[in-house]
Scaffold this motif. Structure first.
Motif, PDB file in Angstrom:
ATOM      1  N   GLY A  29       3.779  90.522  18.500  1.00 35.77           N
ATOM      2  CA  GLY A  29       3.252  89.184  18.724  1.00 35.77           C
ATOM      3  C   GLY A  29       3.426  88.708  20.150  1.00 35.77           C
ATOM      4  O   GLY A  29       2.631  87.892  20.645  1.00 35.77           O
ATOM      5  N   ASN A  30       4.436  89.229  20.843  1.00 36.46           N
ATOM      6  CA  ASN A  30       4.674  88.814  22.232  1.00 36.46           C
ATOM      7  C   ASN A  30       3.552  89.240  23.169  1.00 36.46           C
ATOM      8  O   ASN A  30       3.385  88.665  24.245  1.00 36.46           O
ATOM      9  CB  ASN A  30       6.002  89.395  22.730  1.00 36.46           C
ATOM     10  N   TYR A  32       0.312  89.298  22.139  1.00 36.20           N
ATOM     11  CA  TYR A  32      -0.955  88.718  21.712  1.00 36.20           C
ATOM     12  C   TYR A  32      -1.023  87.201  21.757  1.00 36.20           C
ATOM     13  O   TYR A  32      -2.116  86.642  21.877  1.00 36.20           O
ATOM     14  CB  TYR A  32      -1.286  89.207  20.293  1.00 36.20           C
ATOM     15  N   PHE A  33       0.099  86.484  21.669  1.00 38.38           N
ATOM     16  CA  PHE A  33      -0.043  85.028  21.654  1.00 38.38           C
ATOM     17  C   PHE A  33      -0.603  84.474  22.960  1.00 38.38           C
ATOM     18  O   PHE A  33      -1.238  83.401  22.945  1.00 38.38           O
ATOM     19  CB  PHE A  33       1.279  84.341  21.261  1.00 38.38           C
ATOM     20  N   SER A 154       1.154  85.095  15.675  1.00 38.24           N
ATOM     21  CA  SER A 154       1.497  84.706  17.048  1.00 38.24           C
ATOM     22  C   SER A 154       0.336  83.956  17.688  1.00 38.24           C
ATOM     23  O   SER A 154       0.544  82.972  18.412  1.00 38.24           O
ATOM     24  CB  SER A 154       1.862  85.941  17.882  1.00 38.24           C
ATOM     25  N   ARG A 155      -0.894  84.413  17.443  1.00 41.10           N
ATOM     26  CA  ARG A 155      -2.046  83.677  17.971  1.00 41.10           C
ATOM     27  C   ARG A 155      -2.136  82.293  17.348  1.00 41.10           C
ATOM     28  O   ARG A 155      -2.400  81.295  18.029  1.00 41.10           O
ATOM     29  CB  ARG A 155      -3.336  84.456  17.704  1.00 41.10           C
ATOM     30  N   THR A 156      -1.934  82.237  16.019  1.00 44.04           N
ATOM     31  CA  THR A 156      -2.052  80.959  15.324  1.00 44.04           C
ATOM     32  C   THR A 156      -0.975  79.981  15.780  1.00 44.04           C
ATOM     33  O   THR A 156      -1.261  78.851  16.189  1.00 44.04           O
ATOM     34  CB  THR A 156      -1.956  81.173  13.804  1.00 44.04           C
ATOM     35  N   GLY A 158       0.977  80.229  18.365  1.00 44.92           N
ATOM     36  CA  GLY A 158       0.880  79.999  19.800  1.00 44.92           C
ATOM     37  C   GLY A 158      -0.179  78.957  20.132  1.00 44.92           C
ATOM     38  O   GLY A 158       0.031  78.084  20.983  1.00 44.92           O
ATOM     39  N   PRO A 170       5.159  78.074  23.462  1.00 43.30           N
ATOM     40  CA  PRO A 170       5.101  79.360  22.750  1.00 43.30           C
ATOM     41  C   PRO A 170       6.025  80.417  23.325  1.00 43.30           C
ATOM     42  O   PRO A 170       6.570  81.246  22.572  1.00 43.30           O
ATOM     43  CB  PRO A 170       3.631  79.760  22.892  1.00 43.30           C
ATOM     44  N   ALA A 174       8.872  82.189  21.099  1.00 40.22           N
ATOM     45  CA  ALA A 174       8.866  83.646  20.960  1.00 40.22           C
ATOM     46  C   ALA A 174      10.187  84.249  21.424  1.00 40.22           C
ATOM     47  O   ALA A 174      10.688  85.219  20.833  1.00 40.22           O
ATOM     48  CB  ALA A 174       7.705  84.235  21.754  1.00 40.22           C
ATOM     49  N   GLY A 255      -6.231  79.984  17.287  1.00 39.45           N
ATOM     50  CA  GLY A 255      -5.180  80.368  16.354  1.00 39.45           C
ATOM     51  C   GLY A 255      -5.655  80.383  14.918  1.00 39.45           C
ATOM     52  O   GLY A 255      -5.317  81.275  14.130  1.00 39.45           O
TER      53      GLY A 255
END
Length: 407
Positions: A29-30, A32-33, A154-156, A158, A170, A174, A255
């Motif tokens: 996730g780190n 992609y956010f 992570s996108r959501t 973030g 974010p 994270a 997100g």
């Protein structure tokens, strides 16, 4: 000289597998956010959208570099020590990114975070060692499902946090999750013995040697680099589309779009079982055709309005499922080549995949700037056709299978 890596007890491996999947999600996730908060970074630091997109590209280039430089250590350093160290460094890098005063230090911190958050490709070979050969696809699918969950959430999260509290929030959140994961893994992950005593330069040279000598590895690398490049281009471009004049939405919309693809988490274990039963080639071909089919559906998203949003939802669902299913198939092919060099094989594969992804992000941002959303969708289609052409020229079942013989 190689050593046989002891297999943890079967009753412990189930719980460990779930922990590994969760940790993979946090680490991946780190990378992609930042895709979801790129417009907020542009506004917050008063830079252009193209410049802010460099934060995403730097993280992915860093990830590819980290895979090449650090993942081979999984054959040389005990997995627990390596994974905990990488997670701790990632947490510190995220804190530095959140405190960056300008875009240049933010890009540098993003590259560092990408380089050290390579826990998922470190833990993947460990998880494959917990399973018998005929279940490695299923195990890879479960870990990949955890990684997908991290990508989507992570996108959501973030996007929501970036809109509510600014783009720095974010990164701080994270960092907290990553440092907690390091503490948990330090207590729970079982001890393992290294599979190799080779020196670091030899470990670095091994992926290049394997790329030269293993046709099955080269095929997997090309397939995933092309498909992941299209995937990254689409996700980089859609953030610009949704926050631009066609929709006029906020980063929260990016997100939410990622969240609707949560179904991908449940599809990758199925793709793994199919790869176990029918072989990776069949799964690869279906996934490539699905990526190609997603391109015209995604292109309809340029129309705007409710119909455009529906097309984006449908197109990204197909694209995500196809890309991740292809990744499972490729990992099944790669892990079957050698038990004693599994981390080095994974290094070659993942480095090529993320080089393709980082190049796709860069091309996606430039395609959107020059040709709009239609240009991004055309890029996705072209990359899928290239992968299909390579698959058509490669005889099915041509991979070398070494299994427990080692290298």
């Amino acid at each position: 000289m190689t050593l046989t890596q002891p297999r943890p007890r079967a009753d412990a491996s189930r719980g460990v597998l779930l922990l590994l999947a969760l940790t993979c999600g946090v680490a991946v996730g780190n990378v992609y956010f930042p895709q979801a908060i790129s417009p907020s970074v542009a506004a917050g630091l008063d830079v252009s959208a193209d410049t802010a997109a460099l934060v995403v590209t730097a993280a992915q280039f860093g990830y590819a570099a980290g895979i090449f430089l650090l993942v081979p250590l999984g054959d040389r350093v005990p997995h627990r020590r390596l994974a905990v160290t990488l997670l701790a460094l990632t947490g510190l890098g995220l804190l530095a990114a959140g405190a960056a005063p300008g875009v240049t230090p933010l890009v540098a911190a993003s590259a560092f975070v990408g380089a050290v958050t390579v826990v998922a490709p470190v833990l993947g070979p460990l998880a494959a060692g917990l399973a018998p050969p005929d279940r490695r696809g299923t195990v890879s699918g479960i870990l990949l499902g955890g990684s997908i969950g991290g990508m989507l959430l992570s996108r959501t999260l973030g996007g929501f946090a970036g809109e509510a509290f600014g783009w720095r929030a974010p990164y701080v959140g994270a960092a907290a999750l990553t440092l907690v994961s390091a503490a948990v893994l330090a207590r729970v992950l079982p001890r393992t013995e290294p599979a190799s005593r080779e020196r670091y330069p030899a470990l670095l040279a091994a992926p290049l040697r394997l790329l030269r000598t293993e046709p099955g590895l080269r095929r997997s690398c090309f397939f995933q680099a092309a498909i992941f490049g299209g995937f990254s281009a689409a996700w980089t471009g859609v953030a610009l589309l949704l926050t631009g004049p066609a929709y006029g939405l906020t980063t929260r919309a990016v997100g939410l779009l990622a969240l609707v693809n949560a179904a991908t988490m449940f599809c990758t274990p199925l793709a793994g079982r199919l790869a176990d039963r029918r072989g990776p080639d069949a799964v690869n071909r279906v996934s490539m055709l699905a990526v190609l089919a997603s391109a015209p559906v995604l292109a309809l998203g340029g129309l705007g309005g409710t119909a455009g949003l529906a097309a984006l939802v449908a197109g990204f669902l197909v694209l995500d499922v196809a890309m991740q299913s292809g990744m499972v198939a490729n990992q099944v092919r790669v892990y079957a080549l050698s038990d004693s060099e599994r981390s080095r094989l994974n290094t070659a594969y993942m480095t090529c995949a993320y080089l393709g992804g980082s190049l796709g992000s860069w091309l996606g941002a430039h395609a959107f700037a020059r040709f709009g959303w239609g240009g991004v969708c055309g890029l996705v289609a072209v990359l899928a056709v290239l992968a299909l052409g390579k698959a058509a020229r490669s005889p099915a079942g041509s991979q070398k299978r070494v299994g427990s013989q080692g290298a």
